[in-house]
Design a protein around this motif. Sequence first.
Motif, PDB file in Angstrom:
ATOM      1  N   ILE A  86       0.825  -1.206   0.000  1.00 21.41           N
ATOM      2  CA  ILE A  86       0.000   0.000   0.000  1.00 21.41           C
ATOM      3  C   ILE A  86       0.859   1.256   0.000  1.00 21.41           C
ATOM      4  O   ILE A  86       0.600   2.208  -0.747  1.00 21.41           O
ATOM      5  CB  ILE A  86      -0.954  -0.008   1.206  1.00 21.41           C
ATOM      6  CG1 ILE A  86      -1.982  -1.132   1.044  1.00 21.41           C
ATOM      7  CG2 ILE A  86      -1.662   1.330   1.353  1.00 21.41           C
ATOM      8  CD1 ILE A  86      -2.806  -1.386   2.280  1.00 21.41           C
ATOM      9  N   ILE A  87       1.904   1.282   0.826  1.00 20.87           N
ATOM     10  CA  ILE A  87       2.770   2.459   0.886  1.00 20.87           C
ATOM     11  C   ILE A  87       3.474   2.677  -0.451  1.00 20.87           C
ATOM     12  O   ILE A  87       3.562   3.803  -0.945  1.00 20.87           O
ATOM     13  CB  ILE A  87       3.794   2.323   2.023  1.00 20.87           C
ATOM     14  CG1 ILE A  87       3.084   2.356   3.381  1.00 20.87           C
ATOM     15  CG2 ILE A  87       4.822   3.454   1.964  1.00 20.87           C
ATOM     16  CD1 ILE A  87       3.993   2.045   4.559  1.00 20.87           C
ATOM     17  N   LEU A  88       3.944   1.608  -1.070  1.00 24.49           N
ATOM     18  CA  LEU A  88       4.648   1.751  -2.348  1.00 24.49           C
ATOM     19  C   LEU A  88       3.705   2.198  -3.460  1.00 24.49           C
ATOM     20  O   LEU A  88       4.144   2.810  -4.437  1.00 24.49           O
ATOM     21  CB  LEU A  88       5.331   0.436  -2.727  1.00 24.49           C
ATOM     22  CG  LEU A  88       6.527   0.038  -1.853  1.00 24.49           C
ATOM     23  CD1 LEU A  88       7.084  -1.310  -2.284  1.00 24.49           C
ATOM     24  CD2 LEU A  88       7.630   1.105  -1.923  1.00 24.49           C
ATOM     25  N   SER A  89       2.407   1.920  -3.326  1.00 20.89           N
ATOM     26  CA  SER A  89       1.453   2.378  -4.337  1.00 20.89           C
ATOM     27  C   SER A  89       1.303   3.901  -4.323  1.00 20.89           C
ATOM     28  O   SER A  89       0.784   4.488  -5.282  1.00 20.89           O
ATOM     29  CB  SER A  89       0.088   1.716  -4.125  1.00 20.89           C
ATOM     30  OG  SER A  89      -0.531   2.188  -2.940  1.00 20.89           O
ATOM     31  N   LEU A  90       1.775   4.550  -3.248  1.00 21.81           N
ATOM     32  CA  LEU A  90       1.741   6.009  -3.186  1.00 21.81           C
ATOM     33  C   LEU A  90       2.712   6.649  -4.170  1.00 21.81           C
ATOM     34  O   LEU A  90       2.715   7.876  -4.339  1.00 21.81           O
ATOM     35  CB  LEU A  90       2.073   6.485  -1.762  1.00 21.81           C
ATOM     36  CG  LEU A  90       1.047   6.144  -0.678  1.00 21.81           C
ATOM     37  CD1 LEU A  90       1.565   6.591   0.681  1.00 21.81           C
ATOM     38  CD2 LEU A  90      -0.293   6.788  -0.978  1.00 21.81           C
ATOM     39  N   GLU A  91       3.526   5.831  -4.824  1.00 13.71           N
ATOM     40  CA  GLU A  91       4.426   6.320  -5.875  1.00 13.71           C
ATOM     41  C   GLU A  91       3.661   7.176  -6.884  1.00 13.71           C
ATOM     42  O   GLU A  91       4.138   8.235  -7.319  1.00 13.71           O
ATOM     43  CB  GLU A  91       5.058   5.115  -6.572  1.00 13.71           C
ATOM     44  CG  GLU A  91       5.791   5.427  -7.858  1.00 13.71           C
ATOM     45  CD  GLU A  91       6.196   4.157  -8.598  1.00 13.71           C
ATOM     46  OE1 GLU A  91       6.726   4.275  -9.708  1.00 13.71           O
ATOM     47  OE2 GLU A  91       5.984   3.035  -8.066  1.00 13.71           O
ATOM     48  N   SER A  92       2.471   6.737  -7.271  1.00 15.43           N
ATOM     49  CA  SER A  92       1.689   7.471  -8.269  1.00 15.43           C
ATOM     50  C   SER A  92       1.259   8.841  -7.740  1.00 15.43           C
ATOM     51  O   SER A  92       1.208   9.822  -8.492  1.00 15.43           O
ATOM     52  CB  SER A  92       0.460   6.651  -8.677  1.00 15.43           C
ATOM     53  OG  SER A  92      -0.306   6.281  -7.542  1.00 15.43           O
ATOM     54  N   VAL A  93       0.960   8.927  -6.442  1.00 15.16           N
ATOM     55  CA  VAL A  93       0.573  10.203  -5.842  1.00 15.16           C
ATOM     56  C   VAL A  93       1.747  11.175  -5.877  1.00 15.16           C
ATOM     57  O   VAL A  93       1.589  12.358  -6.221  1.00 15.16           O
ATOM     58  CB  VAL A  93       0.087  10.001  -4.395  1.00 15.16           C
ATOM     59  CG1 VAL A  93      -0.249  11.336  -3.745  1.00 15.16           C
ATOM     60  CG2 VAL A  93      -1.118   9.069  -4.361  1.00 15.16           C
ATOM     61  N   PHE A  94       2.932  10.694  -5.537  1.00 17.25           N
ATOM     62  CA  PHE A  94       4.116  11.550  -5.575  1.00 17.25           C
ATOM     63  C   PHE A  94       4.438  11.987  -7.006  1.00 17.25           C
ATOM     64  O   PHE A  94       4.935  13.099  -7.226  1.00 17.25           O
ATOM     65  CB  PHE A  94       5.318  10.830  -4.963  1.00 17.25           C
ATOM     66  CG  PHE A  94       5.298  10.796  -3.463  1.00 17.25           C
ATOM     67  CD1 PHE A  94       5.524  11.948  -2.725  1.00 17.25           C
ATOM     68  CD2 PHE A  94       5.041   9.617  -2.780  1.00 17.25           C
ATOM     69  CE1 PHE A  94       5.498  11.935  -1.333  1.00 17.25           C
ATOM     70  CE2 PHE A  94       5.011   9.590  -1.391  1.00 17.25           C
ATOM     71  CZ  PHE A  94       5.236  10.751  -0.671  1.00 17.25           C
ATOM     72  N   ALA A  95       4.172  11.131  -7.984  1.00 16.63           N
ATOM     73  CA  ALA A  95       4.387  11.515  -9.382  1.00 16.63           C
ATOM     74  C   ALA A  95       3.483  12.687  -9.756  1.00 16.63           C
ATOM     75  O   ALA A  95       3.919  13.643 -10.413  1.00 16.63           O
ATOM     76  CB  ALA A  95       4.112  10.319 -10.294  1.00 16.63           C
ATOM     77  N   ALA A  96       2.218  12.618  -9.322  1.00 17.28           N
ATOM     78  CA  ALA A  96       1.271  13.698  -9.626  1.00 17.28           C
ATOM     79  C   ALA A  96       1.660  14.991  -8.910  1.00 17.28           C
ATOM     80  O   ALA A  96       1.624  16.082  -9.502  1.00 17.28           O
ATOM     81  CB  ALA A  96      -0.140  13.276  -9.238  1.00 17.28           C
ATOM     82  N   ILE A  97       2.050  14.870  -7.640  1.00 16.93           N
ATOM     83  CA  ILE A  97       2.460  16.067  -6.878  1.00 16.93           C
ATOM     84  C   ILE A  97       3.722  16.676  -7.476  1.00 16.93           C
ATOM     85  O   ILE A  97       3.827  17.903  -7.640  1.00 16.93           O
ATOM     86  CB  ILE A  97       2.684  15.704  -5.394  1.00 16.93           C
ATOM     87  CG1 ILE A  97       1.352  15.294  -4.744  1.00 16.93           C
ATOM     88  CG2 ILE A  97       3.295  16.878  -4.638  1.00 16.93           C
ATOM     89  CD1 ILE A  97       1.499  14.773  -3.326  1.00 16.93           C
ATOM     90  N   GLY A  98       4.688  15.829  -7.811  1.00 19.47           N
ATOM     91  CA  GLY A  98       5.921  16.322  -8.414  1.00 19.47           C
ATOM     92  C   GLY A  98       5.673  16.992  -9.753  1.00 19.47           C
ATOM     93  O   GLY A  98       6.252  18.049 -10.050  1.00 19.47           O
ATOM     94  N   GLY A  99       4.808  16.400 -10.582  1.00 19.38           N
ATOM     95  CA  GLY A  99       4.486  17.004 -11.874  1.00 19.38           C
ATOM     96  C   GLY A  99       3.806  18.350 -11.718  1.00 19.38           C
ATOM     97  O   GLY A  99       4.046  19.276 -12.490  1.00 19.38           O
ATOM     98  N   TRP A 100       2.963  18.468 -10.692  1.00 24.06           N
ATOM     99  CA  TRP A 100       2.264  19.728 -10.442  1.00 24.06           C
ATOM    100  C   TRP A 100       3.224  20.815  -9.962  1.00 24.06           C
ATOM    101  O   TRP A 100       3.229  21.941 -10.477  1.00 24.06           O
ATOM    102  CB  TRP A 100       1.154  19.491  -9.414  1.00 24.06           C
ATOM    103  CG  TRP A 100       0.501  20.742  -8.892  1.00 24.06           C
ATOM    104  CD1 TRP A 100      -0.043  21.760  -9.636  1.00 24.06           C
ATOM    105  CD2 TRP A 100       0.344  21.123  -7.522  1.00 24.06           C
ATOM    106  NE1 TRP A 100      -0.544  22.745  -8.812  1.00 24.06           N
ATOM    107  CE2 TRP A 100      -0.328  22.375  -7.515  1.00 24.06           C
ATOM    108  CE3 TRP A 100       0.668  20.521  -6.308  1.00 24.06           C
ATOM    109  CZ2 TRP A 100      -0.646  23.032  -6.319  1.00 24.06           C
ATOM    110  CZ3 TRP A 100       0.344  21.181  -5.133  1.00 24.06           C
ATOM    111  CH2 TRP A 100      -0.306  22.421  -5.141  1.00 24.06           C
ATOM    112  N   ILE A 101       4.078  20.490  -8.975  1.00 28.25           N
ATOM    113  CA  ILE A 101       4.963  21.494  -8.384  1.00 28.25           C
ATOM    114  C   ILE A 101       6.117  21.851  -9.316  1.00 28.25           C
ATOM    115  O   ILE A 101       6.448  23.036  -9.499  1.00 28.25           O
ATOM    116  CB  ILE A 101       5.520  20.986  -7.030  1.00 28.25           C
ATOM    117  CG1 ILE A 101       4.382  20.836  -6.012  1.00 28.25           C
ATOM    118  CG2 ILE A 101       6.586  21.940  -6.496  1.00 28.25           C
ATOM    119  CD1 ILE A 101       4.819  20.256  -4.677  1.00 28.25           C
ATOM    120  N   MET A 102       6.740  20.853  -9.923  1.00 29.89           N
ATOM    121  CA  MET A 102       7.967  21.089 -10.680  1.00 29.89           C
ATOM    122  C   MET A 102       7.748  21.356 -12.167  1.00 29.89           C
ATOM    123  O   MET A 102       8.547  22.043 -12.807  1.00 29.89           O
ATOM    124  CB  MET A 102       8.911  19.886 -10.524  1.00 29.89           C
ATOM    125  CG  MET A 102       9.290  19.600  -9.098  1.00 29.89           C
ATOM    126  SD  MET A 102      10.371  18.151  -8.949  1.00 29.89           S
ATOM    127  CE  MET A 102      10.402  17.942  -7.181  1.00 29.89           C
TER     128      MET A 102
END
Length: 303
Positions: A260-276
Amino acid sequence: MNTRALRADVLLFLTAAIWGLAFVAQRVGMEHVGPLTFNGIRFALGALALTPLIMVLEKRRAPGFAGADRKGMAVGGLLLGLALFAGATLQQVGLAGPQLAEFGLEASTAGKAGFITGLYVVLVPLFGLLLAQRPGWGTWVGAGLAVVGMYLLSVTADLTISFGDLLVLVGAFFWAGHVLLVGKLSPGLDGVDAIKLSTVQFAACAVLSLFGAVVTEEISLAGIMGAAPAIAYGGLMSVGVAYTLQVVAQRDAQPAHAAIILSLESVFAAIGGWIMLGEVLTTRGLVGCGLMLAGMVLSQLRP
């Protein structure tokens, strides 16, 4: 939760963050080099980055430990490398904005690619049907949520999907096949040999990617230098550091927690794409991401 389990969850959280932000690096790298060049150098760095870890663990082995069969590891590593090459190439080409734009095609974004790639979590148990495995109800409900979420995220009102998203989606099937291969090849291996197997697959993927790059892409020193920070992150951080953290963490982590924790990879991808990168998802896309994430988590909670 005891201290060791808590530390494991924190390390897995960091791993997911590193992997998710790697999608941003992959997008940035495409501004300077071709997708195969990027992957070739990236996975070569990744293989080299794991060498120190292997040396440290080898020293801790009991004297006289035989280890795995070298020929079997070479063959297994090559098979994994082929699956990794297919998945990584499709993903990277799907993210190659400038290259696809030359043909009038739309690339995927870091956030969308992260969620679409994450579908392999749902695909793995479904593929298990071919191996006479019986997925639980959570897998079927999770798959249904993921499909609806994928539709909302990538399919337009005109029932079209961008070429980049389509490539990343096809790549998710190869990622799922890669996971199943790991499941077949890794049982019986100790920690050191498992990391050696991964190193062989990274090296095989690097060779295949660089060969393809020489044949199909224009490689320049200026381009490589321009993409160097993104390549270094993709190779050293995403492969070397994150893989090491995962190996250390999963010694003490509960399997369900880890998945479950590793599935958060997709959330970090979306956040990173938004911020950076300034990538913005529509309300429809955000709902789709939420449904996909719920499907991924549910398939792990009730596999």
